[in-house]
Design a protein around this motif. Sequence first.
Motif, short mmCIF file in Angstrom:
data_model
loop_
_atom_site.label_atom_id
_atom_site.label_comp_id
_atom_site.label_asym_id
_atom_site.label_seq_id
_atom_site.Cartn_x
_atom_site.Cartn_y
_atom_site.Cartn_z
N GLU A 121 0.84 -1.19 0.00
CA GLU A 121 0.00 0.00 0.00
C GLU A 121 0.89 1.26 0.00
O GLU A 121 0.61 2.20 -0.72
N ARG A 122 1.96 1.19 0.81
CA ARG A 122 2.89 2.35 0.81
C ARG A 122 3.56 2.50 -0.55
O ARG A 122 3.74 3.60 -1.05
N GLU A 123 3.92 1.36 -1.11
CA GLU A 123 4.55 1.39 -2.45
C GLU A 123 3.57 1.98 -3.46
O GLU A 123 3.95 2.79 -4.30
N HIS A 124 2.33 1.59 -3.34
CA HIS A 124 1.29 2.10 -4.24
C HIS A 124 1.16 3.62 -4.07
O HIS A 124 1.10 4.36 -5.05
N GLU A 125 1.12 4.05 -2.82
CA GLU A 125 1.02 5.49 -2.55
C GLU A 125 2.26 6.23 -3.05
O GLU A 125 2.16 7.32 -3.60
N ARG A 126 3.41 5.61 -2.89
CA ARG A 126 4.64 6.23 -3.37
C ARG A 126 4.61 6.37 -4.89
O ARG A 126 4.98 7.40 -5.45
N GLU A 127 4.15 5.30 -5.56
CA GLU A 127 4.07 5.36 -7.02
C GLU A 127 3.11 6.44 -7.47
O GLU A 127 3.39 7.18 -8.41
N ILE A 128 1.99 6.54 -6.78
CA ILE A 128 1.02 7.60 -7.13
C ILE A 128 1.63 8.97 -6.88
O ILE A 128 1.50 9.88 -7.70
N SER A 129 2.34 9.13 -5.77
CA SER A 129 3.00 10.41 -5.48
C SER A 129 4.02 10.75 -6.55
O SER A 129 4.13 11.89 -6.98
N GLU A 130 4.75 9.73 -6.98
CA GLU A 130 5.74 9.96 -8.05
C GLU A 130 5.05 10.38 -9.34
O GLU A 130 5.50 11.27 -10.04
N LEU A 131 3.95 9.72 -9.65
CA LEU A 131 3.20 10.07 -10.86
C LEU A 131 2.69 11.51 -10.78
O LEU A 131 2.75 12.25 -11.76
N ILE A 132 2.18 11.88 -9.62
CA ILE A 132 1.69 13.24 -9.44
C ILE A 132 2.84 14.23 -9.59
O ILE A 132 2.70 15.26 -10.27
N ALA A 133 3.98 13.93 -9.01
CA ALA A 133 5.15 14.81 -9.12
C ALA A 133 5.59 14.94 -10.57
O ALA A 133 5.89 16.04 -11.04
N GLU A 134 5.61 13.80 -11.27
CA GLU A 134 5.97 13.84 -12.70
C GLU A 134 4.97 14.68 -13.49
O GLU A 134 5.35 15.46 -14.35
N HIS A 135 3.71 14.50 -13.16
CA HIS A 135 2.64 15.25 -13.84
C HIS A 135 2.85 16.76 -13.61
O HIS A 135 2.80 17.54 -14.55
N GLU A 136 3.11 17.13 -12.38
CA GLU A 136 3.31 18.54 -12.07
C GLU A 136 4.57 19.08 -12.75
O GLU A 136 4.58 20.20 -13.27
N GLU A 137 5.62 18.27 -12.78
CA GLU A 137 6.85 18.70 -13.44
C GLU A 137 6.63 18.89 -14.94
O GLU A 137 7.07 19.88 -15.51
N GLU A 138 5.90 17.96 -15.55
CA GLU A 138 5.59 18.08 -16.98
C GLU A 138 4.76 19.33 -17.24
O GLU A 138 5.00 20.06 -18.21
N MET A 139 3.78 19.59 -16.37
CA MET A 139 2.94 20.79 -16.53
C MET A 139 3.80 22.05 -16.44
O MET A 139 3.62 22.98 -17.22
N GLU A 140 4.74 22.09 -15.49
CA GLU A 140 5.61 23.26 -15.33
C GLU A 140 6.47 23.46 -16.57
O GLU A 140 6.64 24.58 -17.06
N LYS A 141 7.03 22.35 -17.08
CA LYS A 141 7.85 22.45 -18.29
C LYS A 141 7.03 22.99 -19.45
O LYS A 141 7.48 23.86 -20.19
N LEU A 142 5.83 22.45 -19.60
CA LEU A 142 4.99 22.87 -20.71
C LEU A 142 4.55 24.32 -20.56
O LEU A 142 4.49 25.08 -21.54
N ARG A 143 4.25 24.73 -19.33
CA ARG A 143 3.90 26.14 -19.09
C ARG A 143 5.08 27.04 -19.47
O ARG A 143 4.91 28.07 -20.12
N ALA A 144 6.28 26.63 -19.07
CA ALA A 144 7.47 27.42 -19.39
C ALA A 144 7.67 27.51 -20.90
O ALA A 144 7.97 28.58 -21.44
N GLU A 145 7.48 26.36 -21.58
CA GLU A 145 7.63 26.36 -23.04
C GLU A 145 6.59 27.26 -23.69
O GLU A 145 6.91 28.02 -24.61
N LEU A 146 5.35 27.16 -23.22
CA LEU A 146 4.31 28.00 -23.80
C LEU A 146 4.58 29.48 -23.55
O LEU A 146 4.39 30.32 -24.44
N ASN A 147 5.03 29.82 -22.34
CA ASN A 147 5.35 31.21 -22.03
C ASN A 147 6.49 31.71 -22.90
O ASN A 147 6.46 32.84 -23.40
N LYS A 148 7.50 30.84 -23.08
CA LYS A 148 8.64 31.21 -23.92
C LYS A 148 8.19 31.44 -25.36
O LYS A 148 8.57 32.42 -25.99
N GLU A 149 7.36 30.52 -25.85
CA GLU A 149 6.87 30.65 -27.23
C GLU A 149 6.00 31.90 -27.38
O GLU A 149 6.11 32.62 -28.36
N GLN A 150 5.15 32.15 -26.39
CA GLN A 150 4.30 33.34 -26.45
C GLN A 150 5.17 34.60 -26.45
O GLN A 150 4.92 35.53 -27.22
#
Length: 134
Positions: free
Chosen positions: A1-30
């Motif tokens: 269960e902890r492993e499952h929660e850790r994996e979900i936390s990692e996925l959320i962190a990756e998701h947030e990191e991807e969103m930040e990268k994409l926001r930065a790219e969009l801001n740069k392009e704009q």
Amino acid sequence: EREHEREISELIAEHEEEMEKLRAELNKEQQHLLDELRQQMAAAHKAEIEQAQLQSQTLHSLELEALRLSLNNMHTSQLELTQSNLRKEKETALMELREMLNDKRAQEVAILQSRYQLEWEKIKEQSLKEKEDL
């Protein structure tokens, strides 16, 4: 269960990191597009001012002022329209990206839940087998 929660936390962190990268790219392009538009508008504005200066030799000073004000209003309107269009495009792209990332996250969560269920079933079977052996 902890492993499952850790994996979900990692996925959320990756998701947030991807969103930040994409926001930065969009801001740069704009910013790049706005800079490019400003340069084009500055060049057009400069050309129009040069033409207006040639005409100023024959035009009345009030007519020249009215032309300059009109030109500035037109450029301001064009800039606002372009910024509005860029903002809409950015919002659309962000929405599409958000949907895509949410779909990906949902798929990954489903996979993790499936793995968790399989492991749970395996543990249950093993536990039953051990009880039988005992």
